[in-house]
Design a protein around this motif. Structure first.
Motif, mmCIF file in Angstrom:
data_model
loop_
_atom_site.group_PDB
_atom_site.id
_atom_site.type_symbol
_atom_site.label_atom_id
_atom_site.label_comp_id
_atom_site.label_asym_id
_atom_site.label_seq_id
_atom_site.Cartn_x
_atom_site.Cartn_y
_atom_site.Cartn_z
ATOM 1 N N PHE A 173 -65.407 46.010 -24.084
ATOM 2 C CA PHE A 173 -64.211 46.841 -24.278
ATOM 3 C C PHE A 173 -62.980 45.984 -24.532
ATOM 4 N N SER A 174 -62.827 44.934 -23.768
ATOM 5 C CA SER A 174 -61.643 44.089 -23.948
ATOM 6 C C SER A 174 -61.677 43.393 -25.302
ATOM 7 N N LEU A 175 -62.864 42.993 -25.735
ATOM 8 C CA LEU A 175 -62.950 42.346 -27.034
ATOM 9 C C LEU A 175 -62.722 43.336 -28.176
ATOM 10 N N MET A 176 -63.165 44.569 -27.986
ATOM 11 C CA MET A 176 -62.900 45.588 -29.002
ATOM 12 C C MET A 176 -61.398 45.884 -29.078
ATOM 13 N N MET A 177 -60.745 45.904 -27.921
ATOM 14 C CA MET A 177 -59.300 46.100 -27.921
ATOM 15 C C MET A 177 -58.592 44.920 -28.584
ATOM 16 N N ALA A 178 -59.152 43.725 -28.445
ATOM 17 C CA ALA A 178 -58.576 42.551 -29.100
ATOM 18 C C ALA A 178 -58.702 42.666 -30.617
ATOM 19 N N VAL A 179 -59.838 43.162 -31.096
ATOM 20 C CA VAL A 179 -60.021 43.357 -32.537
ATOM 21 C C VAL A 179 -59.023 44.386 -33.057
ATOM 22 N N ILE A 180 -58.946 45.504 -32.371
ATOM 23 C CA ILE A 180 -58.030 46.565 -32.793
ATOM 24 C C ILE A 180 -56.589 46.084 -32.727
ATOM 25 N N GLY A 181 -56.252 45.386 -31.655
ATOM 26 C CA GLY A 181 -54.888 44.894 -31.498
ATOM 27 C C GLY A 181 -54.505 43.869 -32.539
ATOM 28 N N SER A 182 -55.386 42.919 -32.796
ATOM 29 C CA SER A 182 -55.042 41.870 -33.757
ATOM 30 C C SER A 182 -54.947 42.409 -35.175
ATOM 31 N N LEU A 183 -55.739 43.391 -35.492
ATOM 32 C CA LEU A 183 -55.706 43.938 -36.843
ATOM 33 C C LEU A 183 -54.601 44.983 -37.010
ATOM 34 N N LEU A 184 -54.640 46.002 -36.187
ATOM 35 C CA LEU A 184 -53.729 47.129 -36.383
ATOM 36 C C LEU A 184 -52.307 46.854 -35.902
ATOM 37 N N SER A 185 -52.159 46.138 -34.801
ATOM 38 C CA SER A 185 -50.807 45.870 -34.302
ATOM 39 C C SER A 185 -50.015 45.011 -35.287
ATOM 40 N N THR A 186 -50.659 44.021 -35.847
ATOM 41 C CA THR A 186 -49.985 43.190 -36.837
ATOM 42 C C THR A 186 -49.651 44.014 -38.079
ATOM 43 N N LEU A 187 -50.570 44.875 -38.448
ATOM 44 C CA LEU A 187 -50.328 45.719 -39.614
ATOM 45 C C LEU A 187 -49.140 46.643 -39.395
ATOM 46 N N GLY A 219 -48.094 37.596 -41.759
ATOM 47 C CA GLY A 219 -48.700 38.709 -41.029
ATOM 48 C C GLY A 219 -50.156 38.897 -41.393
ATOM 49 N N ILE A 220 -50.457 38.801 -42.671
ATOM 50 C CA ILE A 220 -51.853 38.937 -43.116
ATOM 51 C C ILE A 220 -52.691 37.787 -42.574
ATOM 52 N N ILE A 221 -52.152 36.577 -42.629
ATOM 53 C CA ILE A 221 -52.888 35.415 -42.101
ATOM 54 C C ILE A 221 -53.150 35.583 -40.606
ATOM 55 N N CYS A 222 -52.142 35.996 -39.857
ATOM 56 C CA CYS A 222 -52.315 36.192 -38.407
ATOM 57 C C CYS A 222 -53.315 37.306 -38.116
ATOM 58 N N ALA A 223 -53.264 38.390 -38.875
ATOM 59 C CA ALA A 223 -54.205 39.488 -38.666
ATOM 60 C C ALA A 223 -55.629 39.039 -38.954
ATOM 61 N N VAL A 224 -55.824 38.293 -40.030
ATOM 62 C CA VAL A 224 -57.169 37.817 -40.384
ATOM 63 C C VAL A 224 -57.676 36.834 -39.335
ATOM 64 N N LEU A 225 -56.832 35.889 -38.928
ATOM 65 C CA LEU A 225 -57.263 34.902 -37.928
ATOM 66 C C LEU A 225 -57.543 35.548 -36.571
ATOM 67 N N GLY A 226 -56.687 36.482 -36.168
ATOM 68 C CA GLY A 226 -56.906 37.164 -34.895
ATOM 69 C C GLY A 226 -58.164 38.017 -34.907
ATOM 70 N N THR A 227 -58.386 38.718 -36.006
ATOM 71 C CA THR A 227 -59.594 39.538 -36.123
ATOM 72 C C THR A 227 -60.830 38.657 -36.162
ATOM 73 N N TYR A 228 -60.776 37.569 -36.905
ATOM 74 C CA TYR A 228 -61.903 36.651 -36.961
ATOM 75 C C TYR A 228 -62.205 36.061 -35.583
ATOM 76 N N SER A 229 -61.153 35.671 -34.869
ATOM 77 C CA SER A 229 -61.334 35.112 -33.535
ATOM 78 C C SER A 229 -61.977 36.127 -32.590
ATOM 79 N N SER A 230 -61.526 37.356 -32.643
ATOM 80 C CA SER A 230 -62.080 38.401 -31.776
ATOM 81 C C SER A 230 -63.531 38.706 -32.141
ATOM 82 N N LEU A 231 -63.811 38.801 -33.431
ATOM 83 C CA LEU A 231 -65.183 39.089 -33.856
ATOM 84 C C LEU A 231 -66.127 37.946 -33.549
ATOM 85 N N SER A 232 -65.653 36.700 -33.670
ATOM 86 C CA SER A 232 -66.517 35.561 -33.324
ATOM 87 C C SER A 232 -66.786 35.520 -31.820
#
Length: 109
Positions: free
Chosen positions: A44-58, A90-103
């Protein structure tokens, strides 16, 4: 939580939704339900990290900057360059954050 609670309150009759106890009990129930979901859903926490890194930055960085560029047609060159730089970062941070969470999810799975 508050938008969800207000939406639920709108569905209830006015006599019930306008009471203080409805306010307290509804929000308490929503928090308890969120805690239960957090305990029961794996990662759950990792899913929230994915959502947060992608959508919050967006929502917080990319969309407002693009809206600014769209609204202000006669922006100065400096404003345009800084806005495009902000969108790119913003796009770079969203991609890196999402990649980090998914990895991290892939590592734990």
């Amino acid at each position: 939580m508050n938008p969800l609670a207000r939406s639920i309150e709108e569905l209830l009759p006015v006599k019930i939704s306008s009471t203080f106890w409805c306010f307290i009990l509804l929000r308490t129930a929503l928090v308890i339900f969120s805690v239960i979901v957090a305990f029961l859903v794996p990662f759950f926490s990792l899913m929230m990290a994915v959502i947060g890194s992608l959508l919050s930055t967006l929502v917080a960085v990319i969309v407002p900057t693009l809206c600014f560029l769209r609204i202000v047609k006669k922006a100065k060159t400096t404003q345009i360059v800084l806005s495009i730089t902000t969108v790119a970062l913003g796009i770079i941070c969203a991609v890196l954050g999402t990649y980090s969470s998914l990895s991290e999810i892939a590592k734990q799975y």
